[in-house]
Design a protein around this motif. Structure first.
Motif, PDB file in Angstrom:
ATOM      1  N   PHE A 400     -16.418  -8.219  36.063  1.00 36.35           N
ATOM      2  CA  PHE A 400     -15.197  -7.661  36.303  1.00 36.35           C
ATOM      3  C   PHE A 400     -15.410  -5.914  36.199  1.00 36.35           C
ATOM      4  CE2 PHE A 400     -11.438  -5.870  33.594  1.00 36.35           C
ATOM      5  CZ  PHE A 400     -10.748  -5.693  34.540  1.00 36.35           C
ATOM      6  N   ILE A 401     -16.419  -5.718  35.354  1.00 37.52           N
ATOM      7  CA  ILE A 401     -16.748  -4.245  35.191  1.00 37.52           C
ATOM      8  C   ILE A 401     -17.573  -3.616  36.399  1.00 37.52           C
ATOM      9  CG2 ILE A 401     -18.259  -2.634  33.827  1.00 37.52           C
ATOM     10  CD1 ILE A 401     -17.149  -3.865  31.497  1.00 37.52           C
ATOM     11  N   GLU A 402     -18.687  -4.543  36.938  1.00 39.28           N
ATOM     12  CA  GLU A 402     -19.629  -4.090  37.756  1.00 39.28           C
ATOM     13  C   GLU A 402     -19.219  -4.008  39.205  1.00 39.28           C
ATOM     14  OE1 GLU A 402     -23.165  -6.534  37.003  1.00 39.28           O
ATOM     15  OE2 GLU A 402     -23.298  -5.571  35.182  1.00 39.28           O
ATOM     16  N   LYS A 403     -18.212  -5.219  39.518  1.00 41.14           N
ATOM     17  CA  LYS A 403     -17.787  -5.273  40.952  1.00 41.14           C
ATOM     18  C   LYS A 403     -16.544  -5.180  41.143  1.00 41.14           C
ATOM     19  CE  LYS A 403     -21.662  -8.479  41.662  1.00 41.14           C
ATOM     20  NZ  LYS A 403     -22.033  -9.597  42.357  1.00 41.14           N
ATOM     21  N   ILE A 404     -15.397  -5.184  40.340  1.00 40.17           N
ATOM     22  CA  ILE A 404     -13.925  -5.355  40.402  1.00 40.17           C
ATOM     23  C   ILE A 404     -13.441  -3.850  40.011  1.00 40.17           C
ATOM     24  CG2 ILE A 404     -11.886  -6.286  39.931  1.00 40.17           C
ATOM     25  CD1 ILE A 404     -13.599  -8.375  41.381  1.00 40.17           C
ATOM     26  N   LEU A 405     -13.828  -3.304  38.793  1.00 36.39           N
ATOM     27  CA  LEU A 405     -13.054  -1.856  38.680  1.00 36.39           C
ATOM     28  C   LEU A 405     -13.791  -0.810  39.419  1.00 36.39           C
ATOM     29  CD1 LEU A 405     -13.088  -2.315  34.583  1.00 36.39           C
ATOM     30  CD2 LEU A 405     -10.972  -2.613  36.240  1.00 36.39           C
ATOM     31  N   PRO A 406     -12.905   0.129  39.541  1.00 40.21           N
ATOM     32  CA  PRO A 406     -13.421   1.481  40.224  1.00 40.21           C
ATOM     33  C   PRO A 406     -14.303   2.141  39.493  1.00 40.21           C
ATOM     34  CG  PRO A 406     -10.882   1.298  40.283  1.00 40.21           C
ATOM     35  CD  PRO A 406     -11.445   0.205  39.547  1.00 40.21           C
ATOM     36  N   LYS A 407     -15.255   2.851  39.906  1.00 37.72           N
ATOM     37  CA  LYS A 407     -16.567   3.232  39.148  1.00 37.72           C
ATOM     38  C   LYS A 407     -15.775   4.582  38.513  1.00 37.72           C
ATOM     39  CE  LYS A 407     -19.348   0.453  40.484  1.00 37.72           C
ATOM     40  NZ  LYS A 407     -19.723  -0.635  39.433  1.00 37.72           N
ATOM     41  N   ASP A 408     -14.840   5.093  38.825  1.00 37.73           N
ATOM     42  CA  ASP A 408     -14.225   6.414  38.467  1.00 37.73           C
ATOM     43  C   ASP A 408     -13.073   5.994  37.559  1.00 37.73           C
ATOM     44  OD1 ASP A 408     -12.563   5.604  40.324  1.00 37.73           O
ATOM     45  OD2 ASP A 408     -12.469   7.626  41.475  1.00 37.73           O
ATOM     46  N   LEU A 409     -12.758   4.916  36.986  1.00 37.85           N
ATOM     47  CA  LEU A 409     -11.473   4.619  36.334  1.00 37.85           C
ATOM     48  C   LEU A 409     -11.424   5.465  35.116  1.00 37.85           C
ATOM     49  CD1 LEU A 409      -9.306   2.608  35.951  1.00 37.85           C
ATOM     50  CD2 LEU A 409     -10.731   1.231  34.482  1.00 37.85           C
ATOM     51  N   ILE A 410     -12.334   5.698  34.429  1.00 34.01           N
ATOM     52  CA  ILE A 410     -11.965   6.289  33.111  1.00 34.01           C
ATOM     53  C   ILE A 410     -11.981   7.873  33.438  1.00 34.01           C
ATOM     54  CG2 ILE A 410     -13.250   6.921  31.065  1.00 34.01           C
ATOM     55  CD1 ILE A 410     -14.708   4.401  30.852  1.00 34.01           C
ATOM     56  N   ASP A 411     -12.780   8.412  34.342  1.00 31.74           N
ATOM     57  CA  ASP A 411     -12.711   9.818  34.514  1.00 31.74           C
ATOM     58  C   ASP A 411     -11.245  10.053  35.107  1.00 31.74           C
ATOM     59  OD1 ASP A 411     -15.100  10.095  33.992  1.00 31.74           O
ATOM     60  OD2 ASP A 411     -16.188   9.913  36.038  1.00 31.74           O
ATOM     61  N   VAL A 412     -10.663   9.208  36.193  1.00 33.93           N
ATOM     62  CA  VAL A 412      -9.320   9.709  36.559  1.00 33.93           C
ATOM     63  C   VAL A 412      -8.335   9.584  35.425  1.00 33.93           C
ATOM     64  CG1 VAL A 412      -7.616   8.924  38.493  1.00 33.93           C
ATOM     65  CG2 VAL A 412     -10.264   8.746  38.814  1.00 33.93           C
ATOM     66  N   ALA A 413      -8.568   8.455  34.757  1.00 32.76           N
ATOM     67  CA  ALA A 413      -7.328   8.111  33.686  1.00 32.76           C
ATOM     68  C   ALA A 413      -7.393   9.222  32.748  1.00 32.76           C
ATOM     69  CB  ALA A 413      -7.716   6.693  32.906  1.00 32.76           C
ATOM     70  N   VAL A 414      -8.409   9.821  32.214  1.00 35.88           N
ATOM     71  CA  VAL A 414      -8.365  10.764  31.455  1.00 35.88           C
ATOM     72  C   VAL A 414      -8.077  12.107  32.115  1.00 35.88           C
ATOM     73  CG1 VAL A 414     -10.045  12.265  29.682  1.00 35.88           C
ATOM     74  CG2 VAL A 414     -10.207   9.846  29.960  1.00 35.88           C
ATOM     75  N   ASP A 415      -8.569  12.447  33.361  1.00 37.05           N
ATOM     76  CA  ASP A 415      -7.848  13.673  33.847  1.00 37.05           C
ATOM     77  C   ASP A 415      -6.234  13.739  34.157  1.00 37.05           C
ATOM     78  OD1 ASP A 415     -10.448  14.480  33.952  1.00 37.05           O
ATOM     79  OD2 ASP A 415     -10.845  13.913  35.843  1.00 37.05           O
ATOM     80  N   GLN A 416      -5.922  12.443  34.348  1.00 38.13           N
ATOM     81  CA  GLN A 416      -4.673  12.427  34.699  1.00 38.13           C
ATOM     82  C   GLN A 416      -3.754  12.606  33.500  1.00 38.13           C
ATOM     83  OE1 GLN A 416      -3.159  11.779  37.429  1.00 38.13           O
ATOM     84  NE2 GLN A 416      -0.915  11.740  36.763  1.00 38.13           N
TER      85      GLN A 416
END
Length: 685
Positions: A400-416
């Motif tokens: 789930f973490i390595e292949k499904i989720l976007p690599k920038d999930l946390i960065d985009v979420a915090v920036d948003q």
């Protein structure tokens, strides 16, 4: 002459244009049409082709039809063989009713003018008004504008086709429009009841018709539409806002949702519902949409057609519904991809559901919420399994973490969240995710990710130590024919070769052990405590909601299981590494005897970063060299202080049994450390 005969129906106007003997002309047309229809029926019956049907009739029949329409003679028209369809009959009846009403109006006006002229002394202002209106009692009487009564004549039509088509529900709908609002109301309510009670999609065509009919009526007559009654037996008080219009839309949307080729239309019809119903209806639909193309299409339609911001609430419902679904009831649905190898299909569906929240930046904070929710579910499902579970047991969250989720999930979420905080300043948006909360979620995600990475390295270590034997047979260079000097050189070469071999084996195990121990140590000493939630900067809503309470309980359950497990995993790694290195010592001692001490100290020195080749071979290497068993026993013993440190929040997760087991392991590590750090006894055992 036909053109002249057929144009006598124009009333006389004030400028003298028209037929002053219009009434007489109509009477004559009725007589002619009746006679001609009788003759036409006789000729038509004798001109049937071999198949029993025909497309044309004698010209006399068409002339009779024209005459009957011009003279408002509906009875003659319905007996004319030219009038074969229900629409023909309706046309004849409506034309007759309009003609009769027109005659009644003209007759009334004429009578009024005659009465006015007589009262004025006999002055007749218009030609043709000098005479009284003639008696026309033998003419058609009509139904005083009651189209319902007039159209009943179709039920008694001599033409079988007209009678059969009169029972068609679509034609009944046209009739209700002609008759009036009461008839239309009755028709819509009856048809709606039939559609809502239908158990299958056989009547999909009629459902589509009645749904669009009520939408049209609601557009032109909104007050009338609101008066439509719900089907008998339905409790309208259960939801005062529900209407027959919305019930039909619900039914039609449900039908569209079952036809994949009709999915592009679901959002349009759902948008006709109230906001609350849009939320529930579209959420239920999107749960069954799985392909990436269809996800993007349906989401874009929702953003275009629904009230602003409603798409976010819909996706929250969709993803939460999929993440929290019952995996035992999984069944593959249209557009759903095959699950990755090693992942259960139900788990794969839950993982991919997060993609709903990854298409637009404003949804990313919610994607982080739901990703953590799913990770917690995975970890809780493994909470009851053995601590030495294989890699397969934690494979799903790793994929789930390595292949499904976007690599920038946390960065985009915090920036948003930072951007939204700056834009709204002090005004809080209902339902939005605050920056402190998303920072908590970030820490939670990183904590779980660190544990999974450490677990992967743990499994790799177990595999490496199982496949790497610490013992091997020395290759002797002495064959008995060499001189003493040659024998000493050969022995030295043998010891060096043996030590080099041991060094290579130690490097393999030490590297694996160092990587996994560092990763597990990072988990245990995670800033603020592993999976400890900080609520000091959160609002009451963010800490008191049902979801927040459930999250807090899940985090506590995960900590109580996986923190002790991580401690025991680390202790196992350190102890197994030390025991494996002790086997190196045993093997060297067994093959080289008293010469093994220098060999081992040299081996240990090559792994000590502070050791230099010109340094004395000191006993300190027994606890400072990564190739020495004492180094790892010492690290194992240091776990006691790490667990006891209140800042790490570890000891509070141990129950009595776990703490007792841990203290026994620490006691054993202390004994082993004493044995391996004593230079006088270490090389003799």
């Amino acid at each position: 002459w036909r053109a002249v005969a057929w144009t006598g129906g124009e009333p006389l106007s004030s400028d003298g244009v028209g037929n002053p003997t219009r009434a007489a002309w109509k009477r004559q047309c009725r007589k002619i049409s009746k006679k001609m229809a009788q003759i036409a029926n006789t000729e038509a019956s004798s001109m049937v082709d071999s198949t029993g049907t025909r497309g044309l009739y004698p010209s006399l029949a068409y002339e009779a039809a024209i005459m009957s329409l011009l003279s408002d003679n509906v009875d003659t028209a319905l007996h004319n063989p030219v009038f074969q369809t229900w629409e023909d009959g309706v046309h004849a009846i409506i034309r007759s009713e309009l003609g009769i009403i027109e005659d009644d109006v003209l007759r009334s006006h004429n009578s009024a003018r005659v009465a006015a002229a007589e009262a004025s002394g006999g002055h007749f202002p218009y030609p043709g008004t000098e005479l009284d209106s003639r008696d026309d009692s033998d003419g058609p009487q009509g139904n005083d504008g009651d189209l319902g009564a007039a159209l009943e004549k179709l039920d008694a039509s001599p033409v079988e086709r007209i009678r059969e088509e009169g029972g068609d529900p679509f034609r009944n709908g046209m009739t209700s429009f002609l008759v009036g609002q009461n008839a239309l109301k009755e028709y819509i309510e009856e048809c709606a009841t039939l559609c809502l009670e239908a158990e299958n999609d056989d009547e999909a065509c009629f459902l589509r018709f009645i749904t669009h009919l009520i939408l049209y009526v609601d557009t032109v007559l909104p007050e009338f539409c609101s008066q439509l009654a719900l089907p008998t037996g339905m409790d309208a008080a259960a939801d005062g806002s529900i209407t027959l219009r919305e019930l039909l839309i619900f039914k039609y949307v449900a039908y569209l949702s079952l036809q994949r080729d009709l999915w592009p239309h679901v959002a349009l019809y759902t948008s006709l519902l109230s906001s609350d119903n849009i939320l529930d209806t579209y959420s239920s639909f999107l749960i069954h949409v799985h392909s990436d193309h269809e996800r993007q299409m349906t989401l874009k339609q929702a953003r275009d057609l629904f009230p602003n911001g409603l798409d976010c609430y819909i996706l929250r419902n969709v993803v939460r519904g999929m993440v929290m679904c019952d995996t035992d009831k999984w069944a593959r649905e249209p557009g759903e991809e095959v699950a990755p190898v090693g992942v259960a299909p139900a788990d794969a569906r839950m993982m991919r559901s997060i993609h709903w929240l990854c298409y637009y930046p404003e949804h990313r904070p919610d994607a982080l919420v739901c990703a953590n929710m799913l990770l917690r579910r995975f970890l809780l499902s493994y909470a009851g399994k053995n601590a030495d579970a294989s890699d397969r047991d934690l494979y799903a969250p790793k994929v789930f973490i390595e292949k499904i989720l976007p690599k920038d999930l946390i960065d985009v979420a915090v920036d948003q969240c930072q951007r939204e905080d700056e834009e709204r300043e002090d005004e809080a948006i209902v339902g939005s995710i605050s920056l402190p909360l998303v920072q908590n979620l970030e820490a939670e995600f990183l904590s779980i990710e660190n544990y999974l990475k450490a677990h992967t390295k743990y499994v790799q270590f177990l595999d490496a130590i199982a496949k790497t034997s610490p013992c091997h047979k020395s290759s002797s260079f002495v064959d008995g024919s060499q001189s003493r000097q040659e024998t000493e050189i050969a022995d030295k070469m043998e010891r060096n070769a043996f030590r080099q071999k041991k060094m290579g084996l130690c490097k393999i195990i030490v590297e694996f052990a160092s990587r996994v121990s560092d990763s597990l140590m990072e988990v245990l000493t995670f800033a603020g405590g592993w999976l400890i939630d900080v609520n000091s900067n959160l609002t009451d809503e963010e800490t008191e909601s049902e979801e927040a309470k459930a999250r807090s309980e899940e985090l506590e359950a995960i900590r109580s299981t996986f923190v002790p497990r991580a401690v025991f995993m680390l202790q196992e790694i350190l102890d197994k590494t030390a025991m494996w290195l002790e086997q190196i010592v045993y093997d060297t001692r067994a093959q080289f005897g008293s010469a093994s001490k220098d060999m081992l100290l040299t081996l240990f020195g090559s792994f000590d970063e502070t050791y230099r080749s010109n340094d004395d071979l000191t006993i300190d290497l027994l606890t400072t060299s990564r190739a020495a068993p004492g180094y790892w026993h010492k690290k194992a013993l240091s776990l006691a202080s790490i667990v006891a440190n209140d800042g790490n929040g570890l000891h509070e997760t141990f129950d009595n049994g776990e703490m007792e087991s841990f203290l026994k392991l620490m006691a054993e590590s202390y004994i082993k450390l004493n044995r391996c750090s004593n230079g006088q006894t270490f090389f003799d055992y």
